[in-house]
Design a protein around this motif. Structure first.
Motif, PDB file in Angstrom:
ATOM      1  N   TYR A   1       2.240   5.754 -10.115  1.00  0.00           N
ATOM      2  CA  TYR A   1       3.201   5.609  -9.488  1.00  0.00           C
ATOM      3  C   TYR A   1       3.101   4.948  -8.165  1.00  0.00           C
ATOM      4  N   ASN A   2       2.041   5.248  -7.591  1.00  0.00           N
ATOM      5  CA  ASN A   2       2.029   4.447  -6.180  1.00  0.00           C
ATOM      6  C   ASN A   2       2.055   3.102  -6.114  1.00  0.00           C
TER       7      ASN A   2
ATOM      8  N   ALA B   1      -0.459  -5.156  -5.247  1.00  0.00           N
ATOM      9  CA  ALA B   1      -0.182  -3.860  -4.961  1.00  0.00           C
ATOM     10  C   ALA B   1      -1.223  -2.965  -5.243  1.00  0.00           C
ATOM     11  N   TYR B   2      -1.366  -1.856  -4.405  1.00  0.00           N
ATOM     12  CA  TYR B   2      -2.538  -0.947  -4.420  1.00  0.00           C
ATOM     13  C   TYR B   2      -1.787   0.340  -4.605  1.00  0.00           C
ATOM     14  N   GLY B   3      -2.553   1.178  -5.446  1.00  0.00           N
ATOM     15  CA  GLY B   3      -2.243   2.405  -5.852  1.00  0.00           C
ATOM     16  C   GLY B   3      -2.846   3.488  -4.785  1.00  0.00           C
ATOM     17  N   LYS B   4      -4.051   3.729  -5.149  1.00  0.00           N
ATOM     18  CA  LYS B   4      -5.108   4.558  -4.083  1.00  0.00           C
ATOM     19  C   LYS B   4      -6.390   3.704  -3.959  1.00  0.00           C
ATOM     20  N   GLU B   5      -6.543   2.865  -4.587  1.00  0.00           N
ATOM     21  CA  GLU B   5      -7.861   2.075  -4.675  1.00  0.00           C
ATOM     22  C   GLU B   5      -8.167   1.045  -3.324  1.00  0.00           C
ATOM     23  N   PHE B   6      -7.979   1.654  -2.328  1.00  0.00           N
ATOM     24  CA  PHE B   6      -8.307   0.982  -0.849  1.00  0.00           C
ATOM     25  C   PHE B   6      -8.704   2.257  -0.064  1.00  0.00           C
ATOM     26  N   LYS B   7      -9.369   1.657   1.207  1.00  0.00           N
ATOM     27  CA  LYS B   7      -9.884   2.832   2.072  1.00  0.00           C
ATOM     28  C   LYS B   7      -8.418   3.297   2.839  1.00  0.00           C
ATOM     29  N   GLN B   8      -8.379   4.441   2.937  1.00  0.00           N
ATOM     30  CA  GLN B   8      -7.041   4.960   3.337  1.00  0.00           C
ATOM     31  C   GLN B   8      -7.246   5.379   4.922  1.00  0.00           C
ATOM     32  N   SER B   9      -6.264   5.340   5.899  1.00  0.00           N
ATOM     33  CA  SER B   9      -6.430   5.826   6.902  1.00  0.00           C
ATOM     34  C   SER B   9      -6.009   7.478   6.785  1.00  0.00           C
TER      35      SER B   9
ATOM     36  N   ILE C   1      -4.448   9.057   9.014  1.00  0.00           N
ATOM     37  CA  ILE C   1      -3.052   9.091   9.193  1.00  0.00           C
ATOM     38  C   ILE C   1      -2.033   8.581   8.118  1.00  0.00           C
ATOM     39  N   GLN C   2      -1.535   9.209   7.299  1.00  0.00           N
ATOM     40  CA  GLN C   2      -0.688   9.074   5.847  1.00  0.00           C
ATOM     41  C   GLN C   2       0.351   7.704   6.539  1.00  0.00           C
ATOM     42  N   ALA C   3       1.063   8.102   7.441  1.00  0.00           N
ATOM     43  CA  ALA C   3       2.068   7.159   7.748  1.00  0.00           C
ATOM     44  C   ALA C   3       1.626   5.577   7.955  1.00  0.00           C
ATOM     45  N   GLU C   4       0.179   5.452   8.028  1.00  0.00           N
ATOM     46  CA  GLU C   4      -0.296   4.090   8.522  1.00  0.00           C
ATOM     47  C   GLU C   4      -0.550   3.414   6.906  1.00  0.00           C
ATOM     48  N   ASN C   5      -0.715   4.269   6.015  1.00  0.00           N
ATOM     49  CA  ASN C   5      -0.929   3.987   4.506  1.00  0.00           C
ATOM     50  C   ASN C   5       0.145   3.275   3.698  1.00  0.00           C
ATOM     51  N   ARG C   6       1.179   3.562   4.444  1.00  0.00           N
ATOM     52  CA  ARG C   6       2.668   3.322   3.706  1.00  0.00           C
ATOM     53  C   ARG C   6       3.172   2.204   4.340  1.00  0.00           C
ATOM     54  N   ARG C   7       2.649   0.931   3.731  1.00  0.00           N
ATOM     55  CA  ARG C   7       2.886  -0.401   4.483  1.00  0.00           C
ATOM     56  C   ARG C   7       2.927  -1.640   3.416  1.00  0.00           C
TER      57      ARG C   7
ATOM     58  N   PHE D   1       0.669  -1.026  -0.034  1.00  0.00           N
ATOM     59  CA  PHE D   1       0.175  -0.060  -0.029  1.00  0.00           C
ATOM     60  C   PHE D   1       0.962   1.430   0.110  1.00  0.00           C
ATOM     61  N   CYS D   2       0.269   2.213  -0.610  1.00  0.00           N
ATOM     62  CA  CYS D   2       0.747   3.546  -0.222  1.00  0.00           C
ATOM     63  C   CYS D   2       0.110   4.726   0.010  1.00  0.00           C
ATOM     64  N   ASP D   3       0.545   6.097   0.470  1.00  0.00           N
ATOM     65  CA  ASP D   3      -0.208   7.012   0.970  1.00  0.00           C
ATOM     66  C   ASP D   3      -1.247   7.622  -0.477  1.00  0.00           C
ATOM     67  N   SER D   4      -1.792   8.727  -0.215  1.00  0.00           N
ATOM     68  CA  SER D   4      -2.595   9.242  -1.066  1.00  0.00           C
ATOM     69  C   SER D   4      -1.977  10.072  -2.033  1.00  0.00           C
TER      70      SER D   4
END
Length: 256
Positions: free
Chosen positions: A68-69, A99-107, A109-115, A59-62
């Motif tokens: 790219y993500n 791998a997901y770019g942005k197509e998931f429910k993001q937190s 808190i951006q740091a929690e999305n970079r995982r 996963f990546c942040d938004s």
């Protein structure tokens, strides 16, 4: 699009049911885990050697574009896979790497999305059945089986420490075969007439008490001393080997 995402996550929830997971985190725009996550990952690996990795989700942040993500998430998955591989962990032959770019429910808190989320199952090893336990399982009613490597201190019912593994094998056989009922039979050597000190009974009782202490139902077992009434070799014995083989404990199969 939202409908497709909902279906996708429902499918993952079904396939991940019963699996455990561990998460590794990354700093912004980095494809290698951050220092804190490396320490946590190393500790997790040390405590989870008997597992199989089934799925790696990146996963990546938004920030930045979806493509790219997604590429960054793929690189994150690969870096985690390499770390796990170098640690000797086992991978499922059908390992999923998604791998997901942005197509998931993001937190929020951006740091929690970079995982990267690691899904895994514990490897359950089948217990290895001892030769003695297998012999017991295949025995017939009325059959007598010698307990291997059961030794006592001279002229006593005290079992020597090196016999503990054989006692444990008997205990396992009783636990693994709940219908098994036995008579524990004690025998001695070297006396022409009788078992004056009743050592054979005391030795059979010692085996009985060991099983009783370890929660084997007393209704499944009995014990009896036969003294020198059933020698394997004629008394007086001709050598040490014959004495050892006459001085024995056996079990008689009553039910199995």
């Amino acid at each position: 699009m939202k409908f497709k995402i909902a279906i996708l996550f429902f499918w993952f929830s079904l396939n991940c049911w019963g699996q455990k997971q561990f998460e590794v985190f990354f700093d912004f725009n980095k494809d290698f885990p951050n220092q804190s996550s490396i320490l946590s990952l190393n500790e997790w690996i040390a405590n989870n050697k008997a597992i199989e990795i089934t799925r790696l989700l990146g996963f990546c942040d938004s920030i930045d574009t979806k493509d790219y993500n997604k590429n960054l998430a793929l690189r994150r998955i690969e870096s985690v896979r390499e770390l796990l591989d170098k640690s000797g962990l086992k991978f499922n032959k059908n390992l999923d790497k998604i791998a997901y770019g942005k197509e998931f429910k993001q937190s929020k808190i951006q740091a929690e999305n970079r995982r990267v989320t690691i899904f895994y199952t514990e490897i359950v090893k089948e217990p290895i059945e001892s030769a003695f336990s297998k012999q017991i399982r295949n025995s017939k009613v009325g059959e007598t089986i010698k307990l291997p490597n059961i030794y006592f201190f001279n002229n006593s019912a005290r079992i020597v420490p090196k016999s503990e593994s054989s006692l444990y094998d008997l205990l396992c056989a009783m636990q693994e075969n709940p219908k098994l009922k036995i008579e524990i039979q004690g025998h001695i050597c070297c006396q022409m007439v009788n078992d004056f000190n009743n050592i054979s009974t005391a030795r059979a009782r010692a085996i009985y008490n060991y099983l009783l202490r370890n929660k084997i139902d007393r209704k499944r077992m009995s014990f009896k001393g036969y003294g020198v009434l059933k020698p394997i070799h004629k008394i007086p014995e001709q050598n040490q080997t014959e004495e050892d083989e006459n001085r024995r404990v056996e079990i008689l199969i009553l039910e199995n």
